[in-house]
Enzyme design. Structure first.
Site, PDB file in Angstrom:
ATOM      1  N   PHE A 111      58.464 -35.074  60.676  1.00  0.00           N
ATOM      2  CA  PHE A 111      59.715 -34.673  60.047  1.00  0.00           C
ATOM      3  C   PHE A 111      60.508 -33.677  60.886  1.00  0.00           C
ATOM      4  O   PHE A 111      61.731 -33.565  60.757  1.00  0.00           O
ATOM      5  CB  PHE A 111      59.451 -34.099  58.653  1.00  0.00           C
ATOM      6  CG  PHE A 111      59.010 -32.662  58.608  1.00  0.00           C
ATOM      7  CD1 PHE A 111      59.913 -31.649  58.319  1.00  0.00           C
ATOM      8  CD2 PHE A 111      57.689 -32.321  58.820  1.00  0.00           C
ATOM      9  CE1 PHE A 111      59.508 -30.325  58.256  1.00  0.00           C
ATOM     10  CE2 PHE A 111      57.275 -31.001  58.764  1.00  0.00           C
ATOM     11  CZ  PHE A 111      58.185 -30.000  58.477  1.00  0.00           C
ATOM     12  N   LYS A 112      59.824 -32.968  61.778  1.00  0.00           N
ATOM     13  CA  LYS A 112      60.514 -31.981  62.610  1.00  0.00           C
ATOM     14  C   LYS A 112      61.590 -32.622  63.480  1.00  0.00           C
ATOM     15  O   LYS A 112      62.552 -31.963  63.883  1.00  0.00           O
ATOM     16  CB  LYS A 112      59.516 -31.249  63.502  1.00  0.00           C
ATOM     17  CG  LYS A 112      58.280 -30.687  62.790  1.00  0.00           C
ATOM     18  CD  LYS A 112      58.609 -29.563  61.858  1.00  0.00           C
ATOM     19  CE  LYS A 112      57.398 -29.061  61.100  1.00  0.00           C
ATOM     20  NZ  LYS A 112      56.489 -28.245  61.862  1.00  0.00           N
ATOM     21  N   ASP A 113      61.443 -33.921  63.755  1.00  0.00           N
ATOM     22  CA  ASP A 113      62.426 -34.608  64.598  1.00  0.00           C
ATOM     23  C   ASP A 113      63.826 -34.567  64.006  1.00  0.00           C
ATOM     24  O   ASP A 113      64.815 -34.544  64.742  1.00  0.00           O
ATOM     25  CB  ASP A 113      62.032 -36.078  64.786  1.00  0.00           C
ATOM     26  CG  ASP A 113      60.800 -36.255  65.653  1.00  0.00           C
ATOM     27  OD1 ASP A 113      60.627 -35.470  66.603  1.00  0.00           O
ATOM     28  OD2 ASP A 113      60.006 -37.169  65.374  1.00  0.00           O
ATOM     29  N   LEU A 116      65.049 -31.219  65.111  1.00  0.00           N
ATOM     30  CA  LEU A 116      64.899 -30.879  66.520  1.00  0.00           C
ATOM     31  C   LEU A 116      65.557 -31.876  67.461  1.00  0.00           C
ATOM     32  O   LEU A 116      65.535 -31.687  68.675  1.00  0.00           O
ATOM     33  CB  LEU A 116      63.416 -30.704  66.859  1.00  0.00           C
ATOM     34  CG  LEU A 116      62.859 -29.386  66.317  1.00  0.00           C
ATOM     35  CD1 LEU A 116      61.344 -29.342  66.400  1.00  0.00           C
ATOM     36  CD2 LEU A 116      63.452 -28.202  67.072  1.00  0.00           C
ATOM     37  N   THR A 144      55.775 -29.179  65.302  1.00  0.00           N
ATOM     38  CA  THR A 144      56.987 -28.554  65.838  1.00  0.00           C
ATOM     39  C   THR A 144      56.986 -28.532  67.360  1.00  0.00           C
ATOM     40  O   THR A 144      58.020 -28.767  67.995  1.00  0.00           O
ATOM     41  CB  THR A 144      57.128 -27.113  65.303  1.00  0.00           C
ATOM     42  OG1 THR A 144      57.376 -27.152  63.905  1.00  0.00           O
ATOM     43  CG2 THR A 144      58.289 -26.391  65.968  1.00  0.00           C
TER      44      THR A 144
END
Length: 489
Positions: A111-113, A116, A144
């Site tokens: 989900f960090k994509d 980011l 992350t």
């Protein structure tokens, strides 16, 4: 109403979003917040008539002061143009009686994509105005780090130092980080747990000697953790988009309340949902799902945050956290923006390892947030049961959210924060098909769930290890100075 950001710990100098993105964390150790958040709402009907990119432009236009509409449009186009495997960016899937929001279709399958892929663009535009170079310091519990390096790889005028807990991430997460390419990247395994690495990163941001040393070379420190508003604000978007998809699927009518169940470690993901609610998203309840490191569940039950407990290594390593940094932002709003109280609680946490909320603040939080936690056995059982009943495979973090979502009495969305292929061995063990080799495990899991292994993960098996340095937490500063010299030589 122009959004200007201030610290959670004092009503000091106001910053634009550009300035806050570049700084990452306030000089007093607090996190940047917009005091006026909640005074204006997004139009829900307009949201539901848009798409993901359109919603992103609405959210950023409201919250990212200092960025022109043209700059925001450029950031959105680069981040969400063709970087995700799904055209919907974060598609909603019906799994049994729960709606599952898949947040793992980006370049690193986590989900960090979502945030980011756009933070580098936010930061690069802020750097143009400052005429400086930025060194990104990031502590990661697993996801992350890779997402940060993927997003910032070879981006001009930036460098990245990633710190992860040695031996406490999955085999796939380790290979993702240790094999990262790029001329502006350094990766370090830190002896200890995630909290040790994260606490030292925060200290480095406040280290005047370090900042002066880097400033001589025109380098400023910034962060890619969700303590940075440029990482946090993009996560608001998928809450609104999930609601849009619920309406489009006929699961709810426009204006109906919903609930969200969120696997939670550092509190950033669920906090983004709270921000969405302040912007007008009709949310009845946020379910905060934890693993055996259940400090948040205890906090939401008793109003006492107590990190003085054993650290437990689990099959859901991204939730193996005892100090949930973003909770500080919730305390700011729930306490009526009382910076003195927030500063006191954070001082107690740092010095005593525990703080206790006043009754009014605790009541405010309890009305909207409810916690629940699951040990490894319970998570494995949920993975097996959901697969048996629906054929759908959850990763261990998403399994916590799915299990807790069952408590909701309104339509509920469970956030799926990572592909099960990032934790294949533990997922397979839950399904009764153990495999010690992580690469063979991917193939076996693919056969079970009849879905191809994500390309970015499949190619890891033959990726060379480029970073194998293990350091103590108190060695991080020296390594940051060395890395900055090499990256910006």
């Amino acid at each position: 109403m122009e959004p200007y950001y201030q610290s959670t710990r004092q009503n000091g100098k106001s910053l634009t979003a550009k300035e806050a993105v570049l700084q990452g964390i306030s000089p007093d150790g607090g996190l940047f917040v917009w005091p006026k958040l909640g005074c204006e709402k997004l139009d829900l009907e307009t949201v539901c008539q848009s798409d993901y990119r359109g919603i992103a432009r609405m959210v950023f236009g409201r919250l990212m002061s200092g960025y022109s509409p043209a700059e925001i449009d450029d950031c959105v186009s680069h981040a969400y143009g063709n970087t995700f495997a799904s055209e919907e960016i974060t598609p909603l899937r019906s799994v049994g009686d729960i709606e599952v929001l898949e947040l793992f279709h980006g370049p690193t399958s986590a989900f960090k994509d979502v945030a980011l892929t756009i933070l580098p663009w936010f930061l690069s535009k802020a750097l143009v105005d400052s005429d400086k170079k930025a060194l990104i310091l990031t502590a990661t519990s697993g996801d992350t780090g890779k997402a940060t390096m993927s997003g910032f790889e070879d981006v001009d005028h930036t460098g990245i130092c990633v710190f992860y807990p040695d031996g406490k991430v999955s085999a796939i997460q380790h290979r993702q980080m240790a094999s990262q390419t790029g001329s502006n990247v350094e990766v370090f395994a830190v002896k200890g747990n995630f909290d040790d690495a994260q606490s030292m990163v925060k200290k480095l941001f406040l280290d005047e000697d370090l900042k002066k040393t880097l400033a001589k070379e025109g380098i400023v420190l910034s962060s890619a953790n969700s303590i940075n508003i440029g990482r946090l604000i993009p996560q608001i978007v998928y809450y609104f988009d999930a609601y849009r998809q619920m309406v489009a699927k006929g699961k709810i009518q426009l204006g109906d309340p919903v609930a969200f169940s969120v696997p939670t470690g550092n509190f950033g993901d669920v906090l983004a949902g709270y921000y969405a609610s302040l912007l007008g998203l009709p949310v009845k309840k946020f379910y905060v799902a934890s693993n055996a490191n259940n400090v948040l569940s205890d906090f939401l039950e008793k109003g006492v945050y107590d990190r003085r407990r054993p650290f437990i290594q689990t099959i859901s390593p991204s939730m193996d956290i005892l100090i949930s940094s973003n909770l500080e932002r919730l305390l700011y709003y729930a306490s009526g923006k009382d910076t003195e109280k927030v500063a006191g609680w954070m001082k107690d946490l740092a010095e005593k390892g525990v703080y206790t909320l006043d009754e009014k603040t605790f009541k405010t939080i309890s009305e909207l947030f409810e916690g629940g936690w699951y040990d490894d056995e319970a998570l494995s059982r949920t993975i097996a049961e959901v697969y048996k009943e629906t054929g759908y495979v959850l990763d261990p973090h998403s399994a916590a959210a799915y299990a807790l979502a069952k408590k909701s009495d309104v339509p509920v969305v469970a956030l799926s924060t990572a592909s099960p292929y990032k934790f294949t061995q533990d997922v397979l063990a839950a399904l009764g098909a153990e495999e010690k080799d992580p690469w063979k495990a991917m193939t076996k899991l693919s056969e079970l769930c009849d879905q191809p292994v994500p390309e970015n993960l499949a190619k890891l098996e033959n990726a060379p290890i480029l970073f194998d340095l293990s350091i103590e937490a108190d060695e991080m500063k020296d390594n940051v100075i060395r890395a900055a010299g090499e990256i910006f030589a």
